[in-house]
Design a protein around this motif. Structure first.
Motif, short mmCIF file in Angstrom:
data_model
loop_
_atom_site.label_atom_id
_atom_site.label_comp_id
_atom_site.label_asym_id
_atom_site.label_seq_id
_atom_site.Cartn_x
_atom_site.Cartn_y
_atom_site.Cartn_z
N ASN A 1 -37.52 55.06 32.47
CA ASN A 1 -36.49 55.70 31.65
C ASN A 1 -37.09 56.40 30.43
OD1 ASN A 1 -33.66 55.46 32.64
ND2 ASN A 1 -34.28 53.31 32.85
N LEU A 2 -38.15 55.85 29.88
CA LEU A 2 -38.82 56.51 28.75
C LEU A 2 -39.41 57.85 29.19
CD1 LEU A 2 -40.55 53.45 27.05
CD2 LEU A 2 -38.53 54.70 26.23
N VAL A 3 -40.07 57.87 30.36
CA VAL A 3 -40.61 59.12 30.88
C VAL A 3 -39.47 60.11 31.14
CG1 VAL A 3 -41.77 60.21 32.86
CG2 VAL A 3 -42.72 58.13 31.84
N LEU A 4 -38.38 59.65 31.74
CA LEU A 4 -37.25 60.53 31.99
C LEU A 4 -36.71 61.13 30.69
CD1 LEU A 4 -35.37 58.52 34.76
CD2 LEU A 4 -36.42 60.78 35.01
N ASP A 5 -36.69 60.34 29.62
CA ASP A 5 -36.22 60.87 28.34
C ASP A 5 -37.18 61.93 27.80
OD1 ASP A 5 -34.28 61.07 26.40
OD2 ASP A 5 -34.96 59.36 25.25
N VAL A 6 -38.47 61.67 27.88
CA VAL A 6 -39.45 62.68 27.45
C VAL A 6 -39.22 63.99 28.19
CG1 VAL A 6 -41.91 63.34 27.55
CG2 VAL A 6 -41.26 61.06 26.72
N LEU A 7 -39.00 63.90 29.49
CA LEU A 7 -38.88 65.10 30.32
C LEU A 7 -37.65 65.94 29.97
CD1 LEU A 7 -40.01 63.69 33.78
CD2 LEU A 7 -41.39 64.81 32.01
N LYS A 8 -36.68 65.37 29.27
CA LYS A 8 -35.51 66.14 28.82
C LYS A 8 -35.88 67.16 27.75
CE LYS A 8 -32.26 62.29 29.08
NZ LYS A 8 -31.41 61.44 28.21
N TYR A 9 -36.97 66.91 27.03
CA TYR A 9 -37.28 67.68 25.83
C TYR A 9 -38.52 68.56 25.97
CZ TYR A 9 -33.90 64.33 24.23
OH TYR A 9 -32.77 63.57 24.11
N VAL A 10 -39.00 68.74 27.19
CA VAL A 10 -40.16 69.60 27.41
C VAL A 10 -39.77 70.73 28.36
CG1 VAL A 10 -41.83 67.74 26.99
CG2 VAL A 10 -41.04 68.17 29.33
N GLU A 11 -40.65 71.70 28.42
CA GLU A 11 -40.40 72.85 29.29
C GLU A 11 -40.29 72.40 30.75
OE1 GLU A 11 -42.75 76.88 30.72
OE2 GLU A 11 -43.38 75.87 28.89
N GLU A 12 -39.31 72.94 31.45
CA GLU A 12 -39.09 72.61 32.86
C GLU A 12 -40.16 73.31 33.71
OE1 GLU A 12 -37.06 70.68 35.95
OE2 GLU A 12 -36.74 70.48 33.82
N THR A 13 -40.94 72.53 34.42
CA THR A 13 -41.97 73.05 35.32
C THR A 13 -41.86 72.29 36.64
OG1 THR A 13 -43.63 71.43 34.66
CG2 THR A 13 -43.55 73.49 33.37
N GLU A 14 -42.60 72.73 37.62
CA GLU A 14 -42.62 72.01 38.90
C GLU A 14 -43.16 70.60 38.70
OE1 GLU A 14 -41.87 71.11 42.75
OE2 GLU A 14 -41.19 72.85 41.63
N GLU A 15 -44.18 70.47 37.87
CA GLU A 15 -44.76 69.16 37.54
C GLU A 15 -43.70 68.23 36.94
OE1 GLU A 15 -47.82 69.11 34.31
OE2 GLU A 15 -49.18 69.06 36.03
N VAL A 16 -42.90 68.77 36.03
CA VAL A 16 -41.83 67.99 35.39
C VAL A 16 -40.78 67.60 36.41
CG1 VAL A 16 -39.92 68.14 33.73
CG2 VAL A 16 -42.23 68.87 33.06
N ARG A 17 -40.36 68.52 37.26
CA ARG A 17 -39.36 68.21 38.30
C ARG A 17 -39.87 67.11 39.24
NH1 ARG A 17 -38.20 73.58 37.59
NH2 ARG A 17 -39.81 74.35 38.97
N MET A 18 -41.11 67.24 39.66
CA MET A 18 -41.68 66.23 40.57
C MET A 18 -41.75 64.86 39.90
SD MET A 18 -44.61 68.51 42.49
CE MET A 18 -45.44 67.08 43.12
N THR A 19 -42.14 64.83 38.64
CA THR A 19 -42.22 63.56 37.92
C THR A 19 -40.85 62.96 37.72
OG1 THR A 19 -44.23 64.35 36.82
CG2 THR A 19 -43.13 62.45 35.84
N ARG A 20 -39.86 63.77 37.39
CA ARG A 20 -38.48 63.29 37.24
C ARG A 20 -38.01 62.66 38.55
NH1 ARG A 20 -36.15 67.75 36.00
NH2 ARG A 20 -36.42 67.53 33.75
N ASN A 21 -38.26 63.34 39.66
CA ASN A 21 -37.87 62.79 40.97
C ASN A 21 -38.57 61.47 41.25
OD1 ASN A 21 -36.16 64.94 41.44
ND2 ASN A 21 -37.66 66.10 42.63
N LEU A 22 -39.86 61.40 40.91
CA LEU A 22 -40.62 60.18 41.14
C LEU A 22 -40.07 59.02 40.29
CD1 LEU A 22 -42.99 58.63 42.39
CD2 LEU A 22 -44.43 59.50 40.51
N MET A 23 -39.74 59.29 39.03
CA MET A 23 -39.21 58.23 38.16
C MET A 23 -37.86 57.73 38.68
SD MET A 23 -41.59 57.75 35.96
CE MET A 23 -42.70 58.21 37.30
N ASN A 24 -37.01 58.63 39.12
CA ASN A 24 -35.72 58.22 39.70
C ASN A 24 -35.93 57.42 40.98
OD1 ASN A 24 -33.78 59.17 37.81
ND2 ASN A 24 -34.24 61.25 38.47
N LYS A 25 -36.91 57.82 41.79
CA LYS A 25 -37.24 57.08 43.01
C LYS A 25 -37.73 55.67 42.66
CE LYS A 25 -40.33 57.17 46.98
NZ LYS A 25 -41.71 57.44 47.29
N LYS A 26 -38.58 55.56 41.63
CA LYS A 26 -39.09 54.26 41.21
C LYS A 26 -37.96 53.35 40.74
CE LYS A 26 -43.57 54.28 41.67
NZ LYS A 26 -44.15 53.31 42.62
#
Length: 193
Positions: free
Chosen positions: A151-176
């Motif tokens: 959830n901390l990583v997901l929160d960080v990702l809300k405030y950074v530029e949207e990239t493919e890397e960010v989308r993939m990481t968001r999906n991975l965190m939700n999967k975890k």
């Protein structure tokens, strides 16, 4: 109590405790010019922030993080309100004047907001005790209160530029988070990781 992780050697620990807070460069990713601040106070939040910083280094290495560990909460207040408090200049140097601060705290989030109320950087997002989770696994208590690494990583990702890397990481965190929930329901214990 269970044994605690020793993050610093003795000299570093003495210095850190005397300062009351500080940047953990070894846990950060390019802390000199951060895109986001990961701050923590308390043993469990510190463990989760360090784990979140590690995940970000691995999956989103372009995101510059600065990890700040807080020992003395009064350092967050102004020096005009408390003798341990930082000056505005000292606070801004650590926490910046505008970067998102994701703060994991072993207590009620309102306390951190109250201590930092008059600071310049209002971009503060505190994760703390929300009275969630009673009889569950230790890690699920963190998940239910959203102070876990995912959830901390997901929160960080809300405030950074949207990239493919960010989308993939968001999906991975939700999967975890889904894997975690399924595993504890089936096994009654936390995932080994």
């Amino acid at each position: 109590k269970h044994p605690s992780i020793q993050w610093l050697n003795m000299d570093e620990a003495i210095s850190h405790c005397k300062n009351g807070l500080g940047v953990w460069e070894w846990a950060s990713n390019k802390p000199k010019n951060p895109d986001v601040i990961l701050a923590c106070a308390g043993d469990t939040p510190t463990l989760e922030v360090v784990a979140a910083a590690k995940i970000l280094k691995e999956y989103c290495p372009k995101i510059n993080t600065r990890v700040i560990n807080v020992i003395d909460l009064m350092r967050l207040q102004s020096n005009l309100k408390h003798p341990h408090g930082l000056t505005d200049k000292e606070y801004d140097k650590l926490f910046t004047t505008d970067k998102p601060i994701i703060f994991a705290f072993h207590g009620y989030p309102n306390l951190i907001h109250e201590l930092t109320y008059n600071r310049c950087n209002r971009n503060l997002h505190v994760h703390g005790y929300n009275e969630e989770g009673t009889i569950t696994t230790p890690f699920d208590m963190r998940v239910q209160n959203k102070i876990d690494r995912f959830n901390l990583v997901l929160d960080v990702l809300k405030y950074v530029e949207e990239t493919e890397e960010v989308r993939m990481t968001r999906n991975l965190m939700n999967k975890k988070l889904r894997e975690h929930k399924e595993y504890i329901v089936k096994e009654g214990i936390d995932l080994e990781e």
